[in-house]
Each structure stands twice: as C-alpha cells, then as structure tokens.
Design a protein around this motif. Structure first.
Motif, mmCIF file in Angstrom:
data_model
loop_
_atom_site.group_PDB
_atom_site.id
_atom_site.type_symbol
_atom_site.label_atom_id
_atom_site.label_comp_id
_atom_site.label_asym_id
_atom_site.label_seq_id
_atom_site.Cartn_x
_atom_site.Cartn_y
_atom_site.Cartn_z
ATOM 1 N N GLY A 2 -39.700 42.180 28.494
ATOM 2 C CA GLY A 2 -39.026 43.079 29.417
ATOM 3 C C GLY A 2 -39.945 43.512 30.540
ATOM 4 N N VAL A 3 -39.388 44.279 31.421
ATOM 5 C CA VAL A 3 -40.119 44.779 32.577
ATOM 6 C C VAL A 3 -40.419 46.252 32.364
ATOM 7 C CG1 VAL A 3 -39.969 45.235 35.054
ATOM 8 C CG2 VAL A 3 -38.999 43.138 34.117
ATOM 9 N N HIS A 4 -41.639 46.645 32.627
ATOM 10 C CA HIS A 4 -42.024 48.051 32.549
ATOM 11 C C HIS A 4 -41.972 48.620 33.964
ATOM 12 C CE1 HIS A 4 -43.220 47.943 28.356
ATOM 13 N NE2 HIS A 4 -43.748 46.753 28.608
ATOM 14 N N ALA A 5 -40.913 49.366 34.258
ATOM 15 C CA ALA A 5 -40.758 49.929 35.605
ATOM 16 C C ALA A 5 -41.771 51.031 35.865
ATOM 17 C CB ALA A 5 -39.337 50.453 35.792
ATOM 18 N N HIS A 24 -43.140 52.528 48.208
ATOM 19 C CA HIS A 24 -42.247 51.486 48.701
ATOM 20 C C HIS A 24 -41.065 51.316 47.757
ATOM 21 C CE1 HIS A 24 -45.052 50.358 51.805
ATOM 22 N NE2 HIS A 24 -46.023 50.234 50.917
ATOM 23 N N ASN A 25 -39.999 50.648 48.222
ATOM 24 C CA ASN A 25 -38.886 50.311 47.349
ATOM 25 C C ASN A 25 -39.423 49.513 46.161
ATOM 26 O OD1 ASN A 25 -36.985 51.509 49.005
ATOM 27 N ND2 ASN A 25 -36.502 49.624 50.102
ATOM 28 N N GLY A 26 -38.954 49.866 44.977
ATOM 29 C CA GLY A 26 -39.410 49.180 43.774
ATOM 30 C C GLY A 26 -40.671 49.771 43.159
ATOM 31 N N SER A 27 -41.178 50.867 43.728
ATOM 32 C CA SER A 27 -42.418 51.469 43.213
ATOM 33 C C SER A 27 -42.187 52.308 41.957
ATOM 34 C CB SER A 27 -43.090 52.321 44.297
ATOM 35 O OG SER A 27 -42.261 53.413 44.648
ATOM 36 N N GLY A 28 -40.916 52.683 41.677
ATOM 37 C CA GLY A 28 -40.621 53.438 40.458
ATOM 38 C C GLY A 28 -40.070 54.836 40.684
ATOM 39 N N LYS A 29 -39.821 55.210 41.939
ATOM 40 C CA LYS A 29 -39.367 56.577 42.239
ATOM 41 C C LYS A 29 -38.044 56.918 41.552
ATOM 42 C CE LYS A 29 -39.203 55.958 46.695
ATOM 43 N NZ LYS A 29 -39.483 54.513 46.713
ATOM 44 N N THR A 30 -37.029 56.094 41.758
ATOM 45 C CA THR A 30 -35.709 56.364 41.183
ATOM 46 C C THR A 30 -35.751 56.261 39.666
ATOM 47 O OG1 THR A 30 -34.614 55.605 43.196
ATOM 48 C CG2 THR A 30 -33.273 55.686 41.204
ATOM 49 N N ARG A 187 -46.953 52.896 38.770
ATOM 50 C CA ARG A 187 -48.109 53.730 38.397
ATOM 51 C C ARG A 187 -48.363 54.769 39.486
ATOM 52 N NH1 ARG A 187 -51.449 51.641 34.442
ATOM 53 N NH2 ARG A 187 -50.892 49.579 33.689
ATOM 54 N N ILE A 188 -49.042 55.841 39.109
ATOM 55 C CA ILE A 188 -49.400 56.867 40.081
ATOM 56 C C ILE A 188 -50.602 56.393 40.888
ATOM 57 C CG2 ILE A 188 -50.251 59.223 40.418
ATOM 58 C CD1 ILE A 188 -48.616 60.050 37.967
ATOM 59 N N LYS A 189 -50.409 56.264 42.190
ATOM 60 C CA LYS A 189 -51.486 55.865 43.108
ATOM 61 C C LYS A 189 -52.289 57.093 43.516
ATOM 62 C CE LYS A 189 -51.916 53.698 47.652
ATOM 63 N NZ LYS A 189 -51.142 53.129 48.768
ATOM 64 N N SER A 190 -51.559 58.207 43.784
ATOM 65 C CA SER A 190 -52.223 59.474 44.122
ATOM 66 C C SER A 190 -51.304 60.630 43.768
ATOM 67 C CB SER A 190 -52.615 59.519 45.603
ATOM 68 O OG SER A 190 -51.458 59.497 46.412
ATOM 69 N N ASP A 191 -51.878 61.783 43.564
ATOM 70 C CA ASP A 191 -51.133 63.006 43.218
ATOM 71 C C ASP A 191 -51.889 64.145 43.902
ATOM 72 O OD1 ASP A 191 -49.907 65.217 42.082
ATOM 73 O OD2 ASP A 191 -50.032 64.486 40.029
ATOM 74 N N GLU A 192 -51.327 64.647 45.009
ATOM 75 C CA GLU A 192 -52.055 65.612 45.835
ATOM 76 C C GLU A 192 -51.201 66.796 46.243
ATOM 77 O OE1 GLU A 192 -54.775 62.249 48.125
ATOM 78 O OE2 GLU A 192 -52.971 63.003 49.094
ATOM 79 N N ALA A 193 -51.814 67.962 46.301
ATOM 80 C CA ALA A 193 -51.154 69.140 46.853
ATOM 81 C C ALA A 193 -51.131 68.986 48.373
ATOM 82 C CB ALA A 193 -51.925 70.402 46.478
ATOM 83 N N ILE A 194 -50.045 69.469 49.003
ATOM 84 C CA ILE A 194 -49.953 69.436 50.462
ATOM 85 C C ILE A 194 -49.515 70.803 50.962
ATOM 86 C CG2 ILE A 194 -49.447 66.974 50.582
ATOM 87 C CD1 ILE A 194 -46.511 67.735 51.178
#
Length: 195
Positions: A2-5, A24-30, A187-194
């Motif tokens: 299977g695919v791990h989204a 980007h589209n397909g990065s896992g947001k939805t 995967r998480i590329k970055s996680d930052e406060a803004i």
C-alpha cells in the motif's frame, strides 16, 4: 504494502493555535485533515484529538439526493455527531442562513450546485466546535452569499479553540495562522510559529 500518505508525523496543537498546512498537491495536507477529523485512522502510531470537531472538507458528501433539504439537515448533522434534539434546535437558523426558502422541502436532486453548497455550508457552520478543520477557504454561492459566508467563517475561526487549515494561498496563511506546518511527501518538512 500500500501507499503511506503520511509517515512519521509527530506534533501537538494547543488551544489558541491557528495552524496552516502548506505543501504541494499530494504532500499529505488533506489526508492529515481527514485523519484529524476521524475519517481516516492511523495504520500504526496514535492520534489523540480532544474536543468537538467540525470539518469543512468535502461539503457535498453525506447528502441523500432523494431526501429533502430539511431531511438532509438531520442526516448531515448525524455525521457531525449531533443528536436529533440538538439538530431540531438548529434547523430554523440553518434554513434561514441558507436562504433556500420553500426549496428546503424539495429533494436536493432538484437543487442547483450552488444551492447544495449553501445548504451544506449552513449545516457545517451551524455548530461552534472546539476544533475547526478546513481544506482551503470556502467560496459558496453568489457574491452576496459569499460575503455572508466569509463573515461566518471568520466568526467560527475566532470562536474555535484550534484551527487547522490547508491552503495554497499565502495571504490566508499569513492573515489567519500563528503556525505553519509544511508537508512534503507525507512528512513534516518544517513546523514554525509565524506572525
């Protein structure tokens, strides 16, 4: 097999945070939003969500085309975890906000796509959740209805303890969010406060 989204995600979201999911589209947001809402369950690891959740993901799902708008208010509210008594208290406000008038008594298969979206939006935004999950900022109906809908969205966001919104619009992210999680390949590329 299977695919791990999504893979190897670890994060906490605290009360008061407004989190933007970007990538980007397909990065896992939805997929992440669907997991947070309980639509998808992790195949391994754990996910803990505390509080009532409202999702503004796929507004048109969960409708019975042969049932009336009125009946669909009850059907859709069940999906949001509402009881019949809770829904009964909200019906008049939902119908009024949707501006469907007498159409509320007709099968929704007779509605235009804009009418279906107005009803779906009115139902989905009739509750004040602890956690609000959104996939893009919603545009529903004509220009006048959109003004009213945007005002309701801003009110929902300000009342929610937590907001998680996926968006490709940098303006929405910078205007609303206090934190940005960037996803790439599930995967998480970055996680930052803004802000």
């Amino acid at each position: 097999d299977g695919v791990h989204a999504l893979e190897g995600l670890t994060f906490n979201i605290r009360n008061g945070e407004r989190v933007g999911l970007v990538g980007h589209n397909g990065s896992g947001k939805t997929t992440l939003l669907r997991a947070l809402s309980g639509i998808y369950h992790p195949s391994f690891g754990s996910l803990k969500v505390e509080g009532s959740v409202a999702t503004l993901l796929d507004l048109s799902s969960g409708f019975d085309p042969d049932a009336s708008g009125y009946e669909n208010i009850f059907l859709r509210s069940i999906l949001f975890g509402k009881t019949k008594a809770q829904t009964t208290r909200l019906v008049d406000a939902i119908v009024e906000f949707s501006e469907l008038g007498e159409f509320i008594n007709l099968p929704i298969r007779t509605y235009s796509s804009g009418m279906v979206m107005r009803l779906a939006f009115s139902i989905a935004t009739s509750i004040n959740p602890d956690i609000l999950l959104m996939d893009e900022w919603l545009s529903v109906g004509d220009a006048d209805f959109n003004v009213k809908a945007s005002a309701r969205l801003r009110e929902l966001i300000s009342n929610a303890s937590i907001l998680v919104i996926a968006s490709h619009d940098p303006g929405i992210i910078s205007n609303i969010c206090t934190r940005v999680i960037s996803l790439e390949g599930g995967r998480i590329k970055s996680d930052e406060a803004i802000g």
